[in-house]
Design a protein around this motif. Structure first.
Motif, mmCIF file in Angstrom:
data_model
loop_
_atom_site.group_PDB
_atom_site.id
_atom_site.type_symbol
_atom_site.label_atom_id
_atom_site.label_comp_id
_atom_site.label_asym_id
_atom_site.label_seq_id
_atom_site.Cartn_x
_atom_site.Cartn_y
_atom_site.Cartn_z
ATOM 1 N N THR A 203 0.851 -1.183 0.000
ATOM 2 C CA THR A 203 0.000 0.000 0.000
ATOM 3 C C THR A 203 0.892 1.239 0.000
ATOM 4 O O THR A 203 2.080 1.161 0.336
ATOM 5 N N THR B 128 0.981 5.444 1.234
ATOM 6 C CA THR B 128 0.335 6.518 1.974
ATOM 7 C C THR B 128 -0.049 7.620 0.987
ATOM 8 O O THR B 128 0.408 7.638 -0.164
ATOM 9 N N GLU B 129 -0.856 8.547 1.452
ATOM 10 C CA GLU B 129 -1.273 9.674 0.612
ATOM 11 C C GLU B 129 -0.060 10.465 0.124
ATOM 12 O O GLU B 129 0.003 10.882 -1.031
ATOM 13 N N GLY B 130 0.919 10.665 1.008
ATOM 14 C CA GLY B 130 2.132 11.394 0.626
ATOM 15 C C GLY B 130 2.929 10.669 -0.441
ATOM 16 O O GLY B 130 3.474 11.298 -1.360
ATOM 17 N N VAL C 100 1.698 8.516 -2.703
ATOM 18 C CA VAL C 100 0.933 8.584 -3.953
ATOM 19 C C VAL C 100 1.156 9.933 -4.633
ATOM 20 O O VAL C 100 1.416 10.000 -5.836
ATOM 21 N N LYS C 101 1.079 10.993 -3.867
ATOM 22 C CA LYS C 101 1.273 12.341 -4.413
ATOM 23 C C LYS C 101 2.664 12.487 -5.042
ATOM 24 O O LYS C 101 2.815 12.989 -6.155
ATOM 25 N N LYS D 9 3.068 10.244 -8.324
ATOM 26 C CA LYS D 9 2.383 10.837 -9.471
ATOM 27 C C LYS D 9 3.160 12.048 -9.985
ATOM 28 O O LYS D 9 3.278 12.255 -11.198
ATOM 29 N N ASP E 180 -4.296 2.970 -5.898
ATOM 30 C CA ASP E 180 -4.540 4.416 -5.791
ATOM 31 C C ASP E 180 -4.272 5.148 -7.104
ATOM 32 O O ASP E 180 -3.676 6.219 -7.130
ATOM 33 N N GLN F 183 3.976 -1.070 3.594
ATOM 34 C CA GLN F 183 3.457 0.251 3.283
ATOM 35 C C GLN F 183 4.623 1.139 2.868
ATOM 36 O O GLN F 183 5.654 1.186 3.534
ATOM 37 N N ASP G 45 5.806 4.946 2.295
ATOM 38 C CA ASP G 45 5.480 6.309 2.710
ATOM 39 C C ASP G 45 6.490 7.248 2.061
ATOM 40 O O ASP G 45 7.539 6.825 1.578
#
Length: 117
Positions: free
Chosen positions: A13, A15-17, A19-20, A23, A68, A86, A88
């Protein structure tokens, strides 16, 4: 080579950070849609194994996941080392970069990219 997206639960997985940042990196490198994020392991490093994280094209033996909104390639044999991990992204004063939180690692190295099972 047949291309099939695995709809099963992905072994890793983000984290949001993370993924940002992933991308953003893909956009900066102006990669075509046939490139995905390669997540895996390789022998070496101070603890015995190193993480692989970088954009690549699909290779024989890979499974493809959509995590994601990010196309992820992982060799089938690497899943046993990375299941539950995960990824990060830290962007602080003391550290900047990707961090691997791997429940399968019995020990890690201070570099943060090398581990043992």
């Amino acid at each position: 080579m047949s291309i099939a997206v695995d709809t099963a639960l992905a072994p890793v997985t983000f984290t949001e950070g993370a993924v940002k940042e992933l991308k953003k990196l893909k956009d900066q490198q102006e990669l075509s849609d046939d490139f995905g994020l390669r997540v895996g392991v390789e022998g070496g490093g101070c603890a015995g194994m190193n993480y692989i994280l970088g954009f690549d094209q699909q290779k024989e033996g890979d499974k493809e996941y959509l995590i994601d909104g990010i196309k992820v390639y992982m060799h089938k044999a690497h899943g046993m080392y990375l299941a539950g991990m995960q990824v990060d992204f830290q962007d602080g004063l003391n550290a900047r970069g990707f961090v691997f939180n791997n429940p399968n690692a019995s020990s890690t190295c201070g570099c943060g990219t090398s581990f043992a099972v």
